[in-house]
Write a protein that holds these residues in place. Structure first.
Motif, PDB file in Angstrom:
ATOM      1  N   TRP A  34      -3.633 -14.846  43.397  1.00  0.00           N
ATOM      2  CA  TRP A  34      -4.460 -16.054  43.494  1.00  0.00           C
ATOM      3  C   TRP A  34      -3.879 -17.171  42.642  1.00  0.00           C
ATOM      4  O   TRP A  34      -3.739 -18.311  43.087  1.00  0.00           O
ATOM      5  CB  TRP A  34      -5.892 -15.740  43.074  1.00  0.00           C
ATOM      6  N   TRP A  35      -3.512 -16.833  41.413  1.00  0.00           N
ATOM      7  CA  TRP A  35      -2.946 -17.847  40.518  1.00  0.00           C
ATOM      8  C   TRP A  35      -1.630 -18.381  41.077  1.00  0.00           C
ATOM      9  O   TRP A  35      -1.370 -19.590  41.050  1.00  0.00           O
ATOM     10  CB  TRP A  35      -2.715 -17.228  39.133  1.00  0.00           C
ATOM     11  N   ALA A  36      -0.779 -17.489  41.611  1.00  0.00           N
ATOM     12  CA  ALA A  36       0.507 -17.923  42.148  1.00  0.00           C
ATOM     13  C   ALA A  36       0.331 -18.824  43.366  1.00  0.00           C
ATOM     14  O   ALA A  36       1.047 -19.821  43.516  1.00  0.00           O
ATOM     15  CB  ALA A  36       1.357 -16.704  42.505  1.00  0.00           C
ATOM     16  N   CYS A  37      -0.620 -18.502  44.226  1.00  0.00           N
ATOM     17  CA  CYS A  37      -0.835 -19.312  45.438  1.00  0.00           C
ATOM     18  C   CYS A  37      -1.342 -20.708  45.090  1.00  0.00           C
ATOM     19  O   CYS A  37      -0.841 -21.705  45.622  1.00  0.00           O
ATOM     20  CB  CYS A  37      -1.817 -18.598  46.365  1.00  0.00           C
ATOM     21  N   VAL A  38      -2.323 -20.803  44.215  1.00  0.00           N
ATOM     22  CA  VAL A  38      -2.856 -22.128  43.877  1.00  0.00           C
ATOM     23  C   VAL A  38      -1.845 -22.925  43.058  1.00  0.00           C
ATOM     24  O   VAL A  38      -1.842 -24.164  43.098  1.00  0.00           O
ATOM     25  CB  VAL A  38      -4.198 -22.007  43.125  1.00  0.00           C
ATOM     26  N   THR A  39      -0.972 -22.245  42.344  1.00  0.00           N
ATOM     27  CA  THR A  39       0.039 -22.959  41.566  1.00  0.00           C
ATOM     28  C   THR A  39       1.141 -23.488  42.454  1.00  0.00           C
ATOM     29  O   THR A  39       1.555 -24.653  42.320  1.00  0.00           O
ATOM     30  CB  THR A  39       0.640 -22.041  40.490  1.00  0.00           C
ATOM     31  N   ILE A  40       1.629 -22.665  43.377  1.00  0.00           N
ATOM     32  CA  ILE A  40       2.710 -23.118  44.248  1.00  0.00           C
ATOM     33  C   ILE A  40       2.228 -24.176  45.228  1.00  0.00           C
ATOM     34  O   ILE A  40       3.014 -24.990  45.714  1.00  0.00           O
ATOM     35  CB  ILE A  40       3.337 -21.924  44.998  1.00  0.00           C
ATOM     36  N   ALA A  41       0.925 -24.180  45.510  1.00  0.00           N
ATOM     37  CA  ALA A  41       0.359 -25.206  46.381  1.00  0.00           C
ATOM     38  C   ALA A  41      -0.003 -26.477  45.620  1.00  0.00           C
ATOM     39  O   ALA A  41      -0.566 -27.396  46.215  1.00  0.00           O
ATOM     40  CB  ALA A  41      -0.881 -24.669  47.083  1.00  0.00           C
ATOM     41  N   THR A  42       0.317 -26.533  44.328  1.00  0.00           N
ATOM     42  CA  THR A  42       0.051 -27.676  43.447  1.00  0.00           C
ATOM     43  C   THR A  42      -1.436 -28.003  43.362  1.00  0.00           C
ATOM     44  O   THR A  42      -1.804 -29.158  43.149  1.00  0.00           O
ATOM     45  CB  THR A  42       0.832 -28.932  43.897  1.00  0.00           C
ATOM     46  N   VAL A  43      -2.297 -26.994  43.557  1.00  0.00           N
ATOM     47  CA  VAL A  43      -3.745 -27.213  43.428  1.00  0.00           C
ATOM     48  C   VAL A  43      -4.162 -27.032  41.981  1.00  0.00           C
ATOM     49  O   VAL A  43      -4.711 -27.932  41.351  1.00  0.00           O
ATOM     50  CB  VAL A  43      -4.525 -26.256  44.353  1.00  0.00           C
ATOM     51  N   GLY A  44      -3.918 -25.839  41.430  1.00  0.00           N
ATOM     52  CA  GLY A  44      -4.169 -25.586  40.033  1.00  0.00           C
ATOM     53  C   GLY A  44      -5.625 -25.743  39.624  1.00  0.00           C
ATOM     54  O   GLY A  44      -6.003 -26.707  38.971  1.00  0.00           O
ATOM     55  N   TYR A  45      -6.468 -24.783  40.013  1.00  0.00           N
ATOM     56  CA  TYR A  45      -7.880 -24.864  39.656  1.00  0.00           C
ATOM     57  C   TYR A  45      -8.112 -24.705  38.153  1.00  0.00           C
ATOM     58  O   TYR A  45      -9.102 -25.191  37.624  1.00  0.00           O
ATOM     59  CB  TYR A  45      -8.673 -23.789  40.412  1.00  0.00           C
ATOM     60  N   GLY A  46      -7.243 -24.016  37.461  1.00  0.00           N
ATOM     61  CA  GLY A  46      -7.400 -23.827  36.035  1.00  0.00           C
ATOM     62  C   GLY A  46      -8.272 -22.651  35.648  1.00  0.00           C
ATOM     63  O   GLY A  46      -8.524 -22.440  34.456  1.00  0.00           O
ATOM     64  N   ASP A  47      -8.758 -21.869  36.644  1.00  0.00           N
ATOM     65  CA  ASP A  47      -9.579 -20.709  36.314  1.00  0.00           C
ATOM     66  C   ASP A  47      -8.733 -19.572  35.763  1.00  0.00           C
ATOM     67  O   ASP A  47      -9.229 -18.725  35.013  1.00  0.00           O
ATOM     68  CB  ASP A  47     -10.351 -20.241  37.548  1.00  0.00           C
ATOM     69  N   MET A  48      -7.439 -19.552  36.122  1.00  0.00           N
ATOM     70  CA  MET A  48      -6.517 -18.545  35.605  1.00  0.00           C
ATOM     71  C   MET A  48      -5.233 -19.243  35.198  1.00  0.00           C
ATOM     72  O   MET A  48      -4.751 -20.142  35.888  1.00  0.00           O
ATOM     73  CB  MET A  48      -6.237 -17.469  36.663  1.00  0.00           C
ATOM     74  N   TYR A  49      -4.675 -18.803  34.091  1.00  0.00           N
ATOM     75  CA  TYR A  49      -3.474 -19.432  33.566  1.00  0.00           C
ATOM     76  C   TYR A  49      -2.785 -18.445  32.629  1.00  0.00           C
ATOM     77  O   TYR A  49      -3.425 -17.597  32.005  1.00  0.00           O
ATOM     78  CB  TYR A  49      -3.820 -20.716  32.818  1.00  0.00           C
ATOM     79  N   PRO A  50      -1.462 -18.534  32.519  1.00  0.00           N
ATOM     80  CA  PRO A  50      -0.734 -17.633  31.612  1.00  0.00           C
ATOM     81  C   PRO A  50      -0.890 -18.076  30.159  1.00  0.00           C
ATOM     82  O   PRO A  50      -0.966 -19.272  29.862  1.00  0.00           O
ATOM     83  CB  PRO A  50       0.705 -17.756  32.094  1.00  0.00           C
ATOM     84  N   VAL A  51      -0.904 -17.105  29.276  1.00  0.00           N
ATOM     85  CA  VAL A  51      -1.034 -17.392  27.839  1.00  0.00           C
ATOM     86  C   VAL A  51       0.197 -16.954  27.057  1.00  0.00           C
ATOM     87  O   VAL A  51       0.343 -17.328  25.886  1.00  0.00           O
ATOM     88  CB  VAL A  51      -2.289 -16.693  27.263  1.00  0.00           C
ATOM     89  N   THR A  52       1.076 -16.177  27.665  1.00  0.00           N
ATOM     90  CA  THR A  52       2.296 -15.728  26.986  1.00  0.00           C
ATOM     91  C   THR A  52       3.453 -16.674  27.311  1.00  0.00           C
ATOM     92  O   THR A  52       3.403 -17.442  28.283  1.00  0.00           O
ATOM     93  CB  THR A  52       2.667 -14.304  27.417  1.00  0.00           C
ATOM     94  N   VAL A  53       4.479 -16.595  26.482  1.00  0.00           N
ATOM     95  CA  VAL A  53       5.660 -17.433  26.710  1.00  0.00           C
ATOM     96  C   VAL A  53       6.335 -17.065  28.021  1.00  0.00           C
ATOM     97  O   VAL A  53       6.712 -17.938  28.822  1.00  0.00           O
ATOM     98  CB  VAL A  53       6.635 -17.290  25.526  1.00  0.00           C
ATOM     99  N   ALA A  54       6.480 -15.755  28.261  1.00  0.00           N
ATOM    100  CA  ALA A  54       7.113 -15.321  29.510  1.00  0.00           C
ATOM    101  C   ALA A  54       6.297 -15.754  30.717  1.00  0.00           C
ATOM    102  O   ALA A  54       6.847 -16.216  31.725  1.00  0.00           O
ATOM    103  CB  ALA A  54       7.287 -13.803  29.503  1.00  0.00           C
TER     104      ALA A  54
END
Length: 256
Positions: free
Chosen positions: A167-187
């Motif tokens: 879900w996070w990858a799809c909304v990110t690659i679609a440039t939507v970015g809801y912000g409900d999920m996000y990475p917290v680590t450097v990697a």
């Protein structure tokens, strides 16, 4: 001297192409095995030790094979053109360094299939569209797996399952970015940046391909009526029932 050198370069290039033709199938199979092994290691937590070792050996084997392939192809490239070969094949070189590019290398092997080597417009569009779709799927799945592997055990992580990662990858690659999920680590954030850049490239390629296809189709529609008018010896359907000796009134007036 130059003709002799040119013949030697041609022979070396032919040997490299023969190597690529022979190794395409095994590399595709090994690349798919790499993807399956990596996905199994990430998604399945309780694996027997012998299976974990086997999958890890498969990952190492695939990495070593990709390295050998790049080295051999570079060695078979004529001297003076090897740097250009490495520059024009960045995905092959990066696949020997980072796992994500190793996965995308599998997609690049589609270009070696004989049908997709055509120079016509249809073959080119088929190559672009098919590669774009496979790139998008493999890219999203692998980035989701890698992000899940980096984020799952991190404190305060919001990406805890493969479904969350997809879900996070799809909304990110679609440039939507809801912000409900996000990475917290450097990697995880590095993978997010790679996903954003890849999303821009994929969306841009898709848009350009669609615009090109519509432009060509509209051009064909404009040319078709013109070709119909320029065909000699053909009468329009409306004139099919007219008498053969009927002469238009305009011709009578013109002769007078």
């Amino acid at each position: 001297m130059s003709a002799t050198g040119g013949g030697a370069r041609d022979r070396e290039t032919a040997r490299r192409r023969a190597w690529e033709d022979r190794t395409t199938g095994p590399l595709v199979v090994l690349g798919i095995g790499f993807l399956v092994a990596y996905a199994t290691l990430v998604l399945t937590e309780a694996l027997p030790p012998w299976l974990v070792l086997t999958l890890q050996l498969l990952l190492i084997l695939s990495w070593a094979t990709f390295v050998v392939d790049v080295v051999v192809r570079c060695a078979l490239t004529p001297r003076g053109h090897r740097i250009a070969f490495l520059v024009h094949h960045p995905l092959d070189v990066l696949s020997a360094v980072l796992p994500v590019f190793r996965a995308l290398r599998v997609v690049s092997l589609v270009h070696r299939v004989r049908y997709f080597r055509g120079r016509g417009g249809d073959a080119f569009r088929a190559r672009v569209v098919s590669t774009m779709l496979v790139y998008a799927v493999v890219f999203i799945v692998f980035i989701a797996l890698a992000t899940l592997n980096a984020e799952r055990d991190a404190p305060g992580a919001t990406i805890q399952s493969f479904g969350d990662a997809i879900w996070w990858a799809c909304v990110t690659i679609a440039t939507v970015g809801y912000g409900d999920m996000y990475p917290v680590t450097v990697a995880g954030r590095i993978f997010a940046v790679m996903l954003m850049i890849g999303g821009i490239a994929i969306v841009g390629t898709a848009s350009a391909t669609i615009v090109s296809l519509f432009t060509e189709r509209l051009g064909q529609l404009r040319e078709h009526p013109r070709e119909e008018r320029e065909r000699p010896g053909e009468r329009r359907p409306a004139d099919a029932g007219a008498a053969p000796d009927a002469v238009p009134l305009q011709d009578d007036l013109r002769r007078e």
